[in-house]
Design an enzyme around this catalytic site. Structure first.
Site, PDB file in Angstrom:
ATOM      1  N   TYR A  18      36.966  36.551  41.263  1.00 19.18           N
ATOM      2  CA  TYR A  18      36.002  35.938  40.841  1.00 19.18           C
ATOM      3  C   TYR A  18      36.401  34.654  39.990  1.00 19.18           C
ATOM      4  CZ  TYR A  18      31.615  34.312  37.988  1.00 19.18           C
ATOM      5  OH  TYR A  18      30.835  33.635  37.544  1.00 19.18           O
ATOM      6  N   ASP A  34      22.133  30.358  54.019  1.00 21.55           N
ATOM      7  CA  ASP A  34      23.226  30.735  53.448  1.00 21.55           C
ATOM      8  C   ASP A  34      24.228  29.688  52.794  1.00 21.55           C
ATOM      9  OD1 ASP A  34      25.738  32.049  52.880  1.00 21.55           O
ATOM     10  OD2 ASP A  34      25.309  33.851  54.219  1.00 21.55           O
ATOM     11  N   VAL A  35      24.800  29.281  51.773  1.00 19.26           N
ATOM     12  CA  VAL A  35      25.728  28.361  51.569  1.00 19.26           C
ATOM     13  C   VAL A  35      27.145  28.441  52.056  1.00 19.26           C
ATOM     14  CG1 VAL A  35      24.268  27.667  49.647  1.00 19.26           C
ATOM     15  CG2 VAL A  35      26.545  28.997  49.304  1.00 19.26           C
ATOM     16  N   GLY A  90      17.570  33.873  38.826  1.00 16.94           N
ATOM     17  CA  GLY A  90      18.395  33.355  37.849  1.00 16.94           C
ATOM     18  C   GLY A  90      18.554  31.986  37.428  1.00 16.94           C
TER      19      GLY A  90
END
Length: 243
Positions: free
Chosen positions: A157, A63-64, A16
């Site tokens: 979200y 993995d943030v 992306g």
């Protein structure tokens, strides 16, 4: 193109907007650490870069949402390159459907908040001491139009992205008049693989009207090229056709 000595970390760098940004940055001569959770996809993304540029990109699994992963990522970047100039927080997740808040779960809440908001917080916190050493460094946070206007079915979200907006705006004030600029880019729908995970994926015709990942990476490159006296708090970009 003249080689750019800056070093960047790009989260979500295997697909992306993140991958488009990695491609754009290495094409201008920057050294880039692409961070993502999956080793296979990350390796494939690095291997698919233009051979003339692939030596400038390194993939690191991280993995943030996990503090130890973020600390290791930043430490390894600094040790490998001796500097960090640019942070792009592009890693993000969304939901596969648009449920009412009452129908969501705590697990879904934590998934979005931990990745989208906590991940951005951890990356900024751990990278800032390195950015402070540079005379012209940059934090670029990928937000969303949902950071400014929510809709039914996207409460979790939107909450995560509103949080990123608040964090970004606070950082702007904390580092105003310093060598660190902070800007957010808030896109509308972008045609990425995120749509394939939806329970009701958009049609091919609808996806064709969306923004492209390269549209966003082009904006990030443009921001890096602005003179040091110029600051742009946020850029909102949407498809021209209604979708």
């Amino acid at each position: 193109m003249t080689s750019d000595p800056r070093v960047a970390i790009v989260t979500g760098g295997s697909q992306g907007i993140g991958l488009a940004t990695v491609k754009a940055f290495v094409a201008r001569g920057m050294s880039v650490v692409a961070a993502a959770r999956g080793r296979t996809r990350l390796d494939d993304a690095i291997a698919a870069l233009d051979p003339a540029h692939c030596d400038r990109a390194v993939g690191i699994v991280a993995d943030v949402s996990k503090e130890a992963d973020v600390q290791s990522l930043v430490r390894e970047t600094a040790e490998r390159f001796g500097r960090i100039d640019v942070l792009v927080n592009s890693a993000g997740v969304s939901m596969s459907a648009r449920p009412r808040l009452v129908d969501t779960t705590s697990a879904e809440w934590h998934k979005l908040i931990d990745t989208n908001l906590t991940g951005t917080y951890l990356m900024c916190r751990e990278t800032l001491p390195h950015l402070e050493k540079m005379q012209d460094s940059y934090i670029l946070n990928i937000q969303s139009t949902a950071s400014y206007a929510s809709q039914p079915g996207v409460s979790l979200y939107a909450a995560s992205k509103y949080g990123v907006r608040a964090l970004t705006e606070a950082l702007i004030e904390e580092y105003r008049n310093s060598g660190i600029r902070v800007t957010s880019v808030s896109p509308g729908p972008v045609d990425t693989t995120i749509w394939t995970h939806k329970l009701e994926p958009p049609s091919a015709d609808r996806r064709a009207m969306m923004l492209r990942p390269s549209d966003i990476s082009d904006i990030l490159v443009w921001l890096l090229d602005r003179p040091r006296h110029m600051h742009i708090p946020n850029i909102t970009v949407t498809p021209w056709t209604g979708i």
